[in-house]
Design a protein around this motif. Structure first.
Motif, short mmCIF file in Angstrom:
data_model
loop_
_atom_site.label_atom_id
_atom_site.label_comp_id
_atom_site.label_asym_id
_atom_site.label_seq_id
_atom_site.Cartn_x
_atom_site.Cartn_y
_atom_site.Cartn_z
N ASP A 84 0.79 -1.23 0.00
CA ASP A 84 0.00 0.00 0.00
C ASP A 84 0.83 1.28 0.00
N GLY A 85 2.14 1.16 0.14
CA GLY A 85 2.98 2.35 0.24
C GLY A 85 3.83 2.59 -0.99
N HIS A 86 4.83 3.40 -0.81
CA HIS A 86 5.71 3.80 -1.92
C HIS A 86 7.10 4.02 -1.34
N TYR A 87 8.04 3.16 -1.70
CA TYR A 87 9.43 3.25 -1.22
C TYR A 87 10.28 3.96 -2.26
N ILE A 88 11.07 4.96 -1.80
CA ILE A 88 11.99 5.67 -2.69
C ILE A 88 13.38 5.67 -2.06
N ALA A 89 14.32 5.03 -2.72
CA ALA A 89 15.72 5.11 -2.31
C ALA A 89 16.31 6.41 -2.83
N VAL A 90 16.99 7.17 -1.97
CA VAL A 90 17.51 8.46 -2.40
C VAL A 90 18.99 8.61 -2.06
N ASN A 91 19.64 9.46 -2.82
CA ASN A 91 21.03 9.82 -2.59
C ASN A 91 21.25 11.21 -3.17
N GLU A 92 22.43 11.76 -2.90
CA GLU A 92 22.75 13.09 -3.42
C GLU A 92 22.95 13.05 -4.93
N HIS A 93 22.49 14.10 -5.59
CA HIS A 93 22.81 14.24 -7.01
C HIS A 93 24.31 14.52 -7.14
N PRO A 94 24.97 13.93 -8.13
CA PRO A 94 26.42 14.11 -8.23
C PRO A 94 26.85 15.58 -8.34
N SER A 95 25.98 16.45 -8.86
CA SER A 95 26.35 17.86 -9.00
C SER A 95 26.57 18.55 -7.66
N LEU A 96 26.10 17.96 -6.58
CA LEU A 96 26.32 18.55 -5.25
C LEU A 96 27.74 18.34 -4.76
N LEU A 97 28.46 17.44 -5.41
CA LEU A 97 29.82 17.10 -4.99
C LEU A 97 30.85 17.69 -5.95
N PRO A 98 32.04 18.00 -5.46
CA PRO A 98 33.11 18.45 -6.37
C PRO A 98 33.40 17.39 -7.43
N GLU A 99 33.87 17.85 -8.57
CA GLU A 99 34.10 16.92 -9.68
C GLU A 99 35.09 15.82 -9.33
N ASP A 100 36.04 16.10 -8.44
CA ASP A 100 37.04 15.08 -8.10
C ASP A 100 36.68 14.31 -6.84
N HIS A 101 35.47 14.48 -6.32
CA HIS A 101 35.09 13.79 -5.09
C HIS A 101 34.94 12.29 -5.37
N PRO A 102 35.48 11.44 -4.48
CA PRO A 102 35.43 10.00 -4.75
C PRO A 102 34.02 9.42 -4.77
N TYR A 103 33.04 10.09 -4.15
CA TYR A 103 31.67 9.58 -4.15
C TYR A 103 30.92 9.93 -5.45
N GLU A 123 5.48 -3.13 -6.48
CA GLU A 123 5.55 -2.52 -7.81
C GLU A 123 5.77 -1.02 -7.80
N ARG A 124 5.90 -0.39 -6.61
CA ARG A 124 5.94 1.06 -6.58
C ARG A 124 7.27 1.61 -6.08
N ALA A 125 8.28 0.81 -6.01
CA ALA A 125 9.58 1.29 -5.53
C ALA A 125 10.32 2.01 -6.65
N GLU A 126 11.13 2.99 -6.27
CA GLU A 126 11.96 3.70 -7.24
C GLU A 126 13.20 4.24 -6.56
N ALA A 127 14.13 4.72 -7.35
CA ALA A 127 15.34 5.37 -6.85
C ALA A 127 15.42 6.76 -7.44
N ALA A 128 15.95 7.69 -6.67
CA ALA A 128 16.03 9.09 -7.12
C ALA A 128 17.21 9.77 -6.45
N THR A 129 17.71 10.82 -7.10
CA THR A 129 18.71 11.67 -6.48
C THR A 129 18.08 13.01 -6.12
N LEU A 130 18.64 13.64 -5.11
CA LEU A 130 18.14 14.93 -4.63
C LEU A 130 19.19 16.00 -4.90
#
Length: 270
Positions: A84-103, A123-130
């Motif tokens: 009945d719910g909605h799961y969203i895995a999230v992480n930082e968008h790469p643009s938030l990090l310096p270009e040479d950052h290892p993450y 059926e309602r899970a997704e992944a997204a960056t913030l």
């Protein structure tokens, strides 16, 4: 990042007892009767108190819930929200990090690499960056955002402020930001820059309330008074990482996992 200041006291809860009947409680079922969890994951329940923690944050099986840095809670949340719910895995968008950052490379692959087709998700899970130029999660669409043992990583990466702004954006008015974080002693001279994994509770409260959230309640559910917090490698000397190997292993096993703050913030309704 705002300078840390003491915050006004908030109500506390410290109950650690969970009912043993999975049939009567969907959270208990997701923890105790979940075929997708491994024995190794379940062995951490004694330290991480998932039933009590999720109840404290007010999770319901029909909510939309985000989890940052998906990991130990993923199978639990997947099972809880699958029908009945909605799961969203999230992480930082790469643009938030310096270009040479290892993450940054991993963040760039995050959405494509995260497997939302695993059986426990429904059926309602997704992944997204913030924090990217094109928002992947609509404004005011999330009931609960969980940040479990991940706040220190945002501090170290310099992404805490933009990520908190994103959580404020995506949460519904009255929505919950739930934080569990390794807790430094209030009088410690250690700084976040020392990268030991521990943060001061007063600092976390100051940073999050500066982003517009209100501290609704805090709990000692995940406290561990046996943790002296003086381990040279920081929290990773303790289980389950045990980064020092056999050095003082029995001592670290006797301590258990780190002392942790458990903080419930809400996005104001007004």
């Amino acid at each position: 990042m705002p300078a840390p200041n003491a915050a006004a006291p908030a109500p506390e809860t410290d109950a650690k007892a969970a009912p043993a009947d999975p049939a009567g409680d969907p959270i208990v079922a997701a923890v105790q009767a979940n075929p997708h969890r491994s024995d190794a994951q379940a062995a951490r329940d004694v330290y991480r108190h998932p039933v009590e923690t999720l109840r404290f944050f007010g999770l319901q099986p029909n909510q939309t819930v985000t989890e940052q840095l998906p990991g130990w809670y993923t199978e639990i949340l997947g099972a809880l929200l699958a029908e009945d719910g909605h799961y969203i895995a999230v992480n930082e968008h790469p643009s938030l990090l310096p270009e040479d950052h290892p993450y940054r490379p991993g963040r760039a692959r995050f959405v494509d690499d995260f497997d939302t087709d695993r059986p426990m998700f429904g059926e309602r899970a997704e992944a997204a960056t913030l924090g990217g130029p094109e928002p992947m999660i609509p404004d005011a669409s999330v009931d609960t955002a969980l940040v479990v043992r991940a706040t220190h990583g945002m501090v170290y990466a310099g992404t805490l402020e933009p990520m908190l702004a994103e959580y404020f954006r995506i949460l519904k008015p009255g929505g919950v930001l739930g934080i569990v974080q390794h807790r430094e002693d209030p009088a410690s001279q250690n700084r976040p820059a020392d990268r030991r994994g521990y943060l001061k509770e007063s600092d976390v409260i100051e940073w999050v309330t500066a982003a517009g959230f209100e501290l609704a309640e805090k709990s000692e559910i995940n406290a561990n008074p046996k943790d002296p917090k003086d381990h040279p490698p920081g929290v990773w000397a303790l289980p389950p990482v045990l980064t020092l190997g056999e050095e003082n292993r029995d001592t670290y096993l006797a301590i258990g996992e780190s002392d942790r703050m458990t903080l419930k913030f809400v996005k104001p309704k007004g």
